[in-house]
Design a protein around this motif. Structure first.
Motif, mmCIF file in Angstrom:
data_model
loop_
_atom_site.group_PDB
_atom_site.id
_atom_site.type_symbol
_atom_site.label_atom_id
_atom_site.label_comp_id
_atom_site.label_asym_id
_atom_site.label_seq_id
_atom_site.Cartn_x
_atom_site.Cartn_y
_atom_site.Cartn_z
ATOM 1 N N GLN A 171 2.911 15.935 -3.466
ATOM 2 C CA GLN A 171 3.948 15.119 -2.829
ATOM 3 C C GLN A 171 4.195 13.847 -3.625
ATOM 4 N N GLU A 172 5.326 13.226 -3.360
ATOM 5 C CA GLU A 172 5.658 11.964 -4.020
ATOM 6 C C GLU A 172 4.859 10.822 -3.397
ATOM 7 N N ARG A 173 4.749 9.747 -4.160
ATOM 8 C CA ARG A 173 4.066 8.567 -3.641
ATOM 9 C C ARG A 173 4.889 7.988 -2.493
ATOM 10 N N GLU A 174 4.210 7.702 -1.414
ATOM 11 C CA GLU A 174 4.859 7.285 -0.166
ATOM 12 C C GLU A 174 4.529 5.835 0.163
ATOM 13 N N PHE A 175 5.551 5.061 0.454
ATOM 14 C CA PHE A 175 5.351 3.677 0.890
ATOM 15 C C PHE A 175 4.725 3.649 2.272
ATOM 16 N N LEU A 176 3.770 2.740 2.478
ATOM 17 C CA LEU A 176 3.136 2.567 3.774
ATOM 18 C C LEU A 176 3.397 1.189 4.370
ATOM 19 N N ALA A 177 3.099 0.155 3.605
ATOM 20 C CA ALA A 177 3.195 -1.206 4.126
ATOM 21 C C ALA A 177 3.256 -2.186 2.963
ATOM 22 N N ALA A 178 3.886 -3.330 3.216
ATOM 23 C CA ALA A 178 3.943 -4.381 2.212
ATOM 24 C C ALA A 178 3.928 -5.733 2.916
ATOM 25 N N ILE A 179 3.403 -6.736 2.210
ATOM 26 C CA ILE A 179 3.271 -8.067 2.795
ATOM 27 C C ILE A 179 3.790 -9.119 1.825
ATOM 28 N N HIS A 180 4.517 -10.057 2.345
ATOM 29 C CA HIS A 180 5.088 -11.168 1.575
ATOM 30 C C HIS A 180 3.965 -11.966 0.908
ATOM 31 N N ALA A 181 4.338 -12.665 -0.162
ATOM 32 C CA ALA A 181 3.328 -13.395 -0.927
ATOM 33 C C ALA A 181 2.598 -14.437 -0.094
ATOM 34 N N CYS A 209 -3.169 0.457 -3.785
ATOM 35 C CA CYS A 209 -2.570 -0.853 -3.570
ATOM 36 C C CYS A 209 -1.736 -1.194 -4.804
ATOM 37 N N ALA A 210 -0.763 -2.057 -4.597
ATOM 38 C CA ALA A 210 0.151 -2.419 -5.668
ATOM 39 C C ALA A 210 0.627 -3.847 -5.458
ATOM 40 N N VAL A 211 0.984 -4.487 -6.543
ATOM 41 C CA VAL A 211 1.475 -5.862 -6.526
ATOM 42 C C VAL A 211 2.756 -5.932 -7.341
ATOM 43 N N ARG A 212 3.715 -6.694 -6.839
ATOM 44 C CA ARG A 212 4.949 -6.870 -7.593
ATOM 45 C C ARG A 212 5.173 -8.344 -7.883
ATOM 46 N N ARG A 213 5.765 -8.617 -9.024
ATOM 47 C CA ARG A 213 5.972 -9.996 -9.486
ATOM 48 C C ARG A 213 7.172 -10.611 -8.769
ATOM 49 N N SER A 214 7.056 -10.724 -7.483
ATOM 50 C CA SER A 214 8.049 -11.348 -6.624
ATOM 51 C C SER A 214 7.337 -11.719 -5.331
ATOM 52 N N ILE A 215 7.849 -12.728 -4.663
ATOM 53 C CA ILE A 215 7.245 -13.091 -3.376
ATOM 54 C C ILE A 215 7.683 -12.140 -2.272
ATOM 55 N N PHE A 216 8.768 -11.386 -2.525
ATOM 56 C CA PHE A 216 9.361 -10.548 -1.494
ATOM 57 C C PHE A 216 8.816 -9.126 -1.532
ATOM 58 N N THR A 217 8.736 -8.523 -0.350
ATOM 59 C CA THR A 217 8.240 -7.154 -0.264
ATOM 60 C C THR A 217 9.288 -6.166 -0.754
ATOM 61 N N ALA A 218 8.843 -4.965 -1.036
ATOM 62 C CA ALA A 218 9.726 -3.869 -1.426
ATOM 63 C C ALA A 218 9.102 -2.564 -0.950
ATOM 64 N N THR A 224 -7.358 -10.880 -2.039
ATOM 65 C CA THR A 224 -7.508 -9.536 -1.490
ATOM 66 C C THR A 224 -6.340 -9.186 -0.578
ATOM 67 N N VAL A 225 -6.056 -7.892 -0.510
ATOM 68 C CA VAL A 225 -5.109 -7.353 0.453
ATOM 69 C C VAL A 225 -5.784 -6.151 1.103
ATOM 70 N N SER A 226 -5.623 -6.024 2.411
ATOM 71 C CA SER A 226 -6.318 -4.995 3.169
ATOM 72 C C SER A 226 -5.338 -4.158 3.970
ATOM 73 N N LEU A 227 -5.788 -2.963 4.310
ATOM 74 C CA LEU A 227 -5.016 -2.075 5.166
ATOM 75 C C LEU A 227 -5.945 -1.532 6.238
ATOM 76 N N GLN A 228 -5.751 -1.977 7.466
ATOM 77 C CA GLN A 228 -6.505 -1.464 8.597
ATOM 78 C C GLN A 228 -5.787 -0.235 9.131
ATOM 79 N N TRP A 241 0.845 -1.188 0.000
ATOM 80 C CA TRP A 241 0.000 0.000 0.000
ATOM 81 C C TRP A 241 0.885 1.243 0.000
ATOM 82 N N PHE A 242 0.493 2.208 -0.807
ATOM 83 C CA PHE A 242 1.165 3.494 -0.905
ATOM 84 C C PHE A 242 0.110 4.588 -0.800
#
Length: 122
Positions: A41-51, A94-103, A76-80, A34-35
């Motif tokens: 302002q620039e897009r800001e990273f908030l949180a990411a979760i492993h696959a 929300c965003a998804v990356r083609r890797s199991i690892f967060t960034a 689904t992915v959620s942000l409380q 989630w960003f």
């Protein structure tokens, strides 16, 4: 395709839960994040979760207030978001990356939702 929902107008101190629905059969193999972006302002990273192992990373600005989670069975992915502040006002993506690892860098994500507005009043 990613579709966010759950944004809205709230008072400071209140909570919101954002959800992001992903289409396709590969969601469970990809990390999600989630960003947010406030005007000017620039897009800001908030949180990411492993696959698939549930591990998550958070920006210092939201650590302890925001919680990311995912349900791979429902794609689904959620942000409380708790204890919201006026400075949390932004468009949330929300965003998804083609890797199991967060960034934490936006350019490392491959798919983006259209965004949902969150406005926090004092």
């Amino acid at each position: 395709q990613l579709v966010e929902s759950g944004g809205g107008n709230v008072q400071a101190g209140e909570s919101l839960r954002l959800s992001c629905a992903a289409s396709g059969r590969t969601f469970a193999r990809y990390a999600a994040g989630w960003f947010r972006q406030a005007p000017g302002q620039e897009r800001e990273f908030l949180a990411a979760i492993h696959a698939d192992n549930g591990s998550a990373d958070y920006a210092d600005s939201v650590k302890g207030r925001f919680t990311i989670s995912r349900d791979n069975a429902k794609n689904t992915v959620s942000l409380q978001m708790n204890s919201l502040k006026p400075e949390d006002t932004a468009v949330y993506y929300c965003a998804v990356r083609r890797s199991i690892f967060t960034a934490t860098f936006a350019h490392l994500y491959d798919y983006w939702g259209q965004g949902t507005q969150v406005t926090v009043s004092s």
